[in-house]
Design a protein around this motif. Structure first.
Motif, PDB file in Angstrom:
ATOM      1  N   ILE A 157      10.596  13.471  -3.724  1.00 17.20           N
ATOM      2  CA  ILE A 157      11.850  12.724  -3.563  1.00 17.20           C
ATOM      3  C   ILE A 157      12.865  13.076  -4.644  1.00 17.20           C
ATOM      4  CG2 ILE A 157      10.686  10.822  -2.384  1.00 17.20           C
ATOM      5  CD1 ILE A 157      10.813   9.229  -4.942  1.00 17.20           C
ATOM      6  N   THR A 158      12.399  13.588  -5.791  1.00 16.27           N
ATOM      7  CA  THR A 158      13.352  13.959  -6.836  1.00 16.27           C
ATOM      8  C   THR A 158      13.752  15.425  -6.748  1.00 16.27           C
ATOM      9  OG1 THR A 158      11.487  14.310  -8.358  1.00 16.27           O
ATOM     10  CG2 THR A 158      12.610  12.184  -8.450  1.00 16.27           C
ATOM     11  N   ASN A 159      12.768  16.318  -6.609  1.00 20.04           N
ATOM     12  CA  ASN A 159      13.072  17.755  -6.583  1.00 20.04           C
ATOM     13  C   ASN A 159      13.560  18.237  -5.225  1.00 20.04           C
ATOM     14  OD1 ASN A 159      12.135  17.623  -9.150  1.00 20.04           O
ATOM     15  ND2 ASN A 159      10.317  18.880  -8.848  1.00 20.04           N
ATOM     16  N   LYS A 160      13.023  17.654  -4.156  1.00 18.22           N
ATOM     17  CA  LYS A 160      13.382  18.111  -2.808  1.00 18.22           C
ATOM     18  C   LYS A 160      14.539  17.299  -2.228  1.00 18.22           C
ATOM     19  CE  LYS A 160      12.504  20.611   0.951  1.00 18.22           C
ATOM     20  NZ  LYS A 160      12.614  22.093   0.968  1.00 18.22           N
ATOM     21  N   LEU A 161      14.406  15.979  -2.277  1.00 16.63           N
ATOM     22  CA  LEU A 161      15.440  15.132  -1.679  1.00 16.63           C
ATOM     23  C   LEU A 161      16.582  14.842  -2.649  1.00 16.63           C
ATOM     24  CD1 LEU A 161      13.304  12.543   0.344  1.00 16.63           C
ATOM     25  CD2 LEU A 161      14.249  14.748   1.087  1.00 16.63           C
ATOM     26  N   SER A 179      -1.266   9.538  -3.392  1.00 16.52           N
ATOM     27  CA  SER A 179      -0.386  10.713  -3.342  1.00 16.52           C
ATOM     28  C   SER A 179       0.948  10.453  -4.040  1.00 16.52           C
ATOM     29  CB  SER A 179      -0.119  11.109  -1.883  1.00 16.52           C
ATOM     30  OG  SER A 179       0.488  10.050  -1.162  1.00 16.52           O
ATOM     31  N   ASP A 180       0.975   9.448  -4.940  1.00 15.92           N
ATOM     32  CA  ASP A 180       2.257   9.044  -5.510  1.00 15.92           C
ATOM     33  C   ASP A 180       2.880  10.108  -6.398  1.00 15.92           C
ATOM     34  OD1 ASP A 180       0.258   8.745  -7.338  1.00 15.92           O
ATOM     35  OD2 ASP A 180       0.842   6.754  -8.023  1.00 15.92           O
ATOM     36  N   SER A 181       2.066  10.867  -7.149  1.00 17.71           N
ATOM     37  CA  SER A 181       2.637  11.907  -8.015  1.00 17.71           C
ATOM     38  C   SER A 181       3.330  12.978  -7.186  1.00 17.71           C
ATOM     39  CB  SER A 181       1.549  12.532  -8.884  1.00 17.71           C
ATOM     40  OG  SER A 181       0.978  11.584  -9.744  1.00 17.71           O
ATOM     41  N   ALA A 182       2.664  13.413  -6.120  1.00 15.90           N
ATOM     42  CA  ALA A 182       3.254  14.438  -5.263  1.00 15.90           C
ATOM     43  C   ALA A 182       4.534  13.929  -4.609  1.00 15.90           C
ATOM     44  CB  ALA A 182       2.241  14.869  -4.198  1.00 15.90           C
ATOM     45  N   MET A 183       4.525  12.659  -4.176  1.00 17.21           N
ATOM     46  CA  MET A 183       5.713  12.115  -3.533  1.00 17.21           C
ATOM     47  C   MET A 183       6.864  11.966  -4.518  1.00 17.21           C
ATOM     48  SD  MET A 183       5.665  11.752  -0.320  1.00 17.21           S
ATOM     49  CE  MET A 183       7.150  10.757  -0.229  1.00 17.21           C
ATOM     50  N   PHE A 184       6.538  11.683  -5.780  1.00 22.91           N
ATOM     51  CA  PHE A 184       7.600  11.583  -6.772  1.00 22.91           C
ATOM     52  C   PHE A 184       8.353  12.914  -6.896  1.00 22.91           C
ATOM     53  CE2 PHE A 184       8.783  12.644 -11.171  1.00 22.91           C
ATOM     54  CZ  PHE A 184       9.859  11.794 -11.303  1.00 22.91           C
ATOM     55  N   PHE A 185       7.610  14.013  -7.002  1.00 24.82           N
ATOM     56  CA  PHE A 185       8.256  15.312  -7.114  1.00 24.82           C
ATOM     57  C   PHE A 185       9.027  15.655  -5.842  1.00 24.82           C
ATOM     58  CE2 PHE A 185       4.758  16.063 -10.272  1.00 24.82           C
ATOM     59  CZ  PHE A 185       5.602  16.139 -11.363  1.00 24.82           C
ATOM     60  N   ARG A 244      10.808   7.104 -15.345  1.00 21.48           N
ATOM     61  CA  ARG A 244      11.528   7.533 -14.154  1.00 21.48           C
ATOM     62  C   ARG A 244      10.530   7.873 -13.066  1.00 21.48           C
ATOM     63  NH1 ARG A 244      13.657  12.674 -12.797  1.00 21.48           N
ATOM     64  NH2 ARG A 244      15.420  12.579 -11.372  1.00 21.48           N
ATOM     65  N   ASP A 245       9.394   8.445 -13.483  1.00 24.64           N
ATOM     66  CA  ASP A 245       8.345   8.725 -12.516  1.00 24.64           C
ATOM     67  C   ASP A 245       7.847   7.429 -11.893  1.00 24.64           C
ATOM     68  OD1 ASP A 245       8.605  11.238 -13.510  1.00 24.64           O
ATOM     69  OD2 ASP A 245       6.793  11.206 -14.710  1.00 24.64           O
ATOM     70  N   ALA A 246       7.719   6.416 -12.727  1.00 21.06           N
ATOM     71  CA  ALA A 246       7.209   5.155 -12.201  1.00 21.06           C
ATOM     72  C   ALA A 246       8.151   4.583 -11.173  1.00 21.06           C
ATOM     73  CB  ALA A 246       7.030   4.161 -13.341  1.00 21.06           C
ATOM     74  N   ALA A 247       9.448   4.692 -11.437  1.00 21.60           N
ATOM     75  CA  ALA A 247      10.418   4.179 -10.475  1.00 21.60           C
ATOM     76  C   ALA A 247      10.275   4.914  -9.162  1.00 21.60           C
ATOM     77  CB  ALA A 247      11.831   4.351 -11.023  1.00 21.60           C
ATOM     78  N   ALA A 248      10.058   6.201  -9.259  1.00 16.71           N
ATOM     79  CA  ALA A 248       9.913   6.961  -8.041  1.00 16.71           C
ATOM     80  C   ALA A 248       8.606   6.660  -7.374  1.00 16.71           C
ATOM     81  CB  ALA A 248       9.986   8.445  -8.352  1.00 16.71           C
ATOM     82  N   ALA A 249       7.596   6.436  -8.167  1.00 17.59           N
ATOM     83  CA  ALA A 249       6.304   6.158  -7.575  1.00 17.59           C
ATOM     84  C   ALA A 249       6.372   4.930  -6.688  1.00 17.59           C
ATOM     85  CB  ALA A 249       5.254   5.944  -8.673  1.00 17.59           C
ATOM     86  N   SER A 250       7.264   4.021  -7.003  1.00 16.25           N
ATOM     87  CA  SER A 250       7.397   2.864  -6.147  1.00 16.25           C
ATOM     88  C   SER A 250       7.973   3.245  -4.813  1.00 16.25           C
ATOM     89  CB  SER A 250       8.301   1.827  -6.813  1.00 16.25           C
ATOM     90  OG  SER A 250       9.614   2.253  -6.816  1.00 16.25           O
ATOM     91  N   SER A 251       8.422   4.481  -4.674  1.00 16.98           N
ATOM     92  CA  SER A 251       8.901   4.952  -3.403  1.00 16.98           C
ATOM     93  C   SER A 251       7.886   5.861  -2.751  1.00 16.98           C
ATOM     94  CB  SER A 251      10.172   5.747  -3.594  1.00 16.98           C
ATOM     95  OG  SER A 251      11.106   5.033  -4.273  1.00 16.98           O
ATOM     96  N   SER A 252       6.688   5.913  -3.261  1.00 12.05           N
ATOM     97  CA  SER A 252       5.751   6.847  -2.701  1.00 12.05           C
ATOM     98  C   SER A 252       4.569   6.176  -2.059  1.00 12.05           C
ATOM     99  CB  SER A 252       5.332   7.848  -3.763  1.00 12.05           C
ATOM    100  OG  SER A 252       4.850   7.214  -4.896  1.00 12.05           O
ATOM    101  N   ASP A 253       3.361   6.553  -2.505  1.00 10.07           N
ATOM    102  CA  ASP A 253       2.127   6.163  -1.836  1.00 10.07           C
ATOM    103  C   ASP A 253       2.177   4.751  -1.304  1.00 10.07           C
ATOM    104  OD1 ASP A 253      -0.952   7.018  -1.836  1.00 10.07           O
ATOM    105  OD2 ASP A 253      -0.757   4.947  -2.153  1.00 10.07           O
ATOM    106  N   HIS A 254       1.859   4.597  -0.019  1.00 10.74           N
ATOM    107  CA  HIS A 254       2.077   3.326   0.633  1.00 10.74           C
ATOM    108  C   HIS A 254       0.980   2.316   0.557  1.00 10.74           C
ATOM    109  CE1 HIS A 254       5.551   4.403   3.020  1.00 10.74           C
ATOM    110  NE2 HIS A 254       5.044   5.554   2.974  1.00 10.74           N
ATOM    111  N   ARG A 255      -0.189   2.660   0.148  1.00 11.52           N
ATOM    112  CA  ARG A 255      -1.295   1.805   0.433  1.00 11.52           C
ATOM    113  C   ARG A 255      -1.278   0.515  -0.352  1.00 11.52           C
ATOM    114  NH1 ARG A 255      -5.586   4.693  -1.199  1.00 11.52           N
ATOM    115  NH2 ARG A 255      -4.129   5.536  -2.601  1.00 11.52           N
ATOM    116  N   PRO A 256      -1.050  -0.624   0.316  1.00 15.52           N
ATOM    117  CA  PRO A 256      -1.036  -1.878  -0.393  1.00 15.52           C
ATOM    118  C   PRO A 256      -2.378  -2.168  -1.010  1.00 15.52           C
ATOM    119  CG  PRO A 256      -0.994  -2.257   1.951  1.00 15.52           C
ATOM    120  CD  PRO A 256      -0.891  -0.795   1.753  1.00 15.52           C
TER     121      PRO A 256
END
Length: 501
Positions: free
Chosen positions: A320-324, A312-318, A27-39
């Motif tokens: 979008i799930t915990n905050k958003l 920053s993908d770990s931080a963004m995962f938390f 589930r974290d991985a799915a969210a990580a795809s919504s996080s850190d942008h750097r191609p």
């Protein structure tokens, strides 16, 4: 939003799991795809990158092992259909189908989230599979036989999951076998791509990589579309049963691989006790000799550093799930969007970028990716809502754009890695290069985790998250002064030779 989103294979695949911090689950991985942008930090298959230069002349003295490289690509006027500029001959179709199977195996991933962490283990020793495939012919073949057995092993794994597996530990063992089958077939099919691409121009090699990764992305789309509905409608046992048939496609297409059979006499010598030991030592020496060559070591060093900048993908995962409060169902939709975006990214590279010199691709995509990565600040601060864009739609749109760019920027990495592999050890060296790239991604995750702690960002505290995003995205520009480490090659050259500074 797409964080180092997958450039290529499904961002939720086993190899991606191997490169994620261990505390994150599927589930974290799915969210990580919504996080850190750097191609620039995309984590693909397989994954590593580099552009390939024809090394055959440097190794002409050594004996050349029989391989699928002996089969030439079709000439003008071919009777085959084409995709991404590549003739769909039986041989190339076999390669594309194996990649498709790897992408579509995500069908069962939602049903195995609890024990999926075990699936990362076989991906950590990919060079070993390359060494086995290059050094030990099985039934006279170095590629075809291993593909066939990998498919059978995968089918056995998922068949057990569909029938007799009932405990967490037996499930972990079955998934481990399934992951081993995918990792081994991945190494073998990558070596086949390297053999076909050797001596070709960057443009031709890019077309072949586009066909492979386009097939994988299409498989990812199929799995993302059907996986959730299948689990809800038919249950996990049914999904496992359907998944069990997919690896059999790998076994079936193995017969299409046009590979010369090694004579029994040579097989006996190579597998005999002292002969095998000596052959293994020689193989290791050749690998070391190849890796320390400046025209291989320097581009590999750049790719490692390019991948190793903090994320920053770990931080963004938390966030979008915990905050958003993004739900697993919504993250599944994001996965579907990113799978489609991966296919679009392959097309973007194949039709517009494959003839552009590597240095220019890395320079432009890294700068654009760093700038677009800053859009995460809008989501974290809520500014997107002031423009009338909901968090969900902003995340989907952002993931779409960043994944397209991420996939397009990672394709030349694969082309470069393929060009660096000398004859006779394609599987070993390519898998080694990919492992070095993966090590860069792991390093980037660890550095990002350290910065997350330094900035005081936790799963419940996001006050400094905008600053963390800015620092991580700006850091992706740090490797650019080292672009001179990459070979200077024009995609239109036909002889496959590279100029090196």
């Amino acid at each position: 939003m797409a964080s180092g989103v997958s450039a290529g294979r499904d961002p939720y695949d086993e190899e991606a799991a191997a490169r994620r911090p261990l505390e994150l689950d599927d589930r974290d991985a799915a969210a990580a795809s919504s996080s850190d942008h750097r191609p620039g930090n995309v984590t693909p298959r397989y994954q590593v990158g580099s552009t390939k230069g024809d090394m055959s002349s440097r190794y002409a003295e050594g004996s050349r092992l029989p391989s699928t490289d002996d089969v030439r690509k079709s000439k003008p006027g071919s009777r085959y259909y084409t995709a991404f500029g590549v003739d769909l001959s039986p041989d190339n179709m076999a390669v594309a189908i194996v990649y498709f199977v790897q992408g579509v195996l995500g069908l069962a991933r939602l049903a195995t989230a609890v024990v999926s962490g075990f699936s990362s283990l076989p991906w950590l020793i990919k060079p070993l599979y390359g060494f086995i495939s290059d050094s030990i012919p099985l039934f006279g073949y170095r590629r075809r036989s291993y593909l066939f057995l990998s498919g059978l092993l995968g089918a056995l794994s998922w068949s057990l999951m569909a029938t007799v597996v009932s405990s967490k530990y037996s499930a972990a063992s079955s998934i481990l076998l399934g992951s081993l089958s995918v990792a081994f077939s991945d190494v073998v099919v990558d070596s086949m791509v390297v053999e076909r691409a050797r001596g070709e121009s960057q443009s031709t090699s890019g077309s072949l990589q586009s066909l492979c990764w386009g097939s994988s992305a299409f498989g990812g789309i199929v799995s993302a579309y059907f996986s959730g509905s299948f689990v809800d409608t038919y249950g996990v046992r049914f999904v496992f049963g359907v998944t069990a048939f997919l690896p059999l496609m790998t076994s079936a297409v193995a017969v299409l691989v046009n590979e010369h059979r090694i004579p029994p006499g040579e097989r006996t010598i190579s597998l005999s006790g002292s002969g095998f030991v000596e052959s293994s030592k020689q193989h290791v020496r050749q690998l070391w000799t190849s890796v320390k060559q400046p025209n291989i070591f320097l581009p590999t060093l750049f790719i490692f550093l390019w991948q190793a900048t903090p994320q920053s993908d770990s931080a963004m995962f938390f966030f979008i799930t915990n905050k958003l409060g993004f739900t697993p169902e919504f993250l599944g939709r994001v996965k579907l969007v990113t799978s489609i975006a991966s296919l679009l990214g392959v097309g973007l590279y194949n039709y517009f970028l494959k003839e552009i010199p590597l240095r220019k691709i890395f320079l432009v995509t890294t700068i654009i990716g760093s700038a677009l990565g800053m859009t995460q600040v809008l989501l974290v601060t809520g500014l997107n809502r002031q423009f009338g864009i909901s968090d969900e739609w902003f995340s989907i749109g952002d993931s779409l754009i960043i994944t397209v760019l991420g996939q397009a920027s990672f394709m030349p990495v694969l082309v470069l890695a393929a060009k660096l592999c000398p004859p006779g050890m394609e599987a070993t060296l390519f898998a080694t290069l990919m492992s070095i790239s993966n090590a860069g991604s792991v390093t980037g995750s660890l550095v990002g985790a350290g910065l997350t702690r330094v900035f005081g960002v936790t799963r419940d505290s996001f006050g400094n998250l905008p600053l963390l995003i800015v620092v991580c995205n700006l850091s992706s520009l740090l490797p650019l002064p080292l672009l001179g480490l990459l070979p200077e090659e024009s995609g239109g050259t036909d002889n496959g030779e590279m100029k090196h500074n």
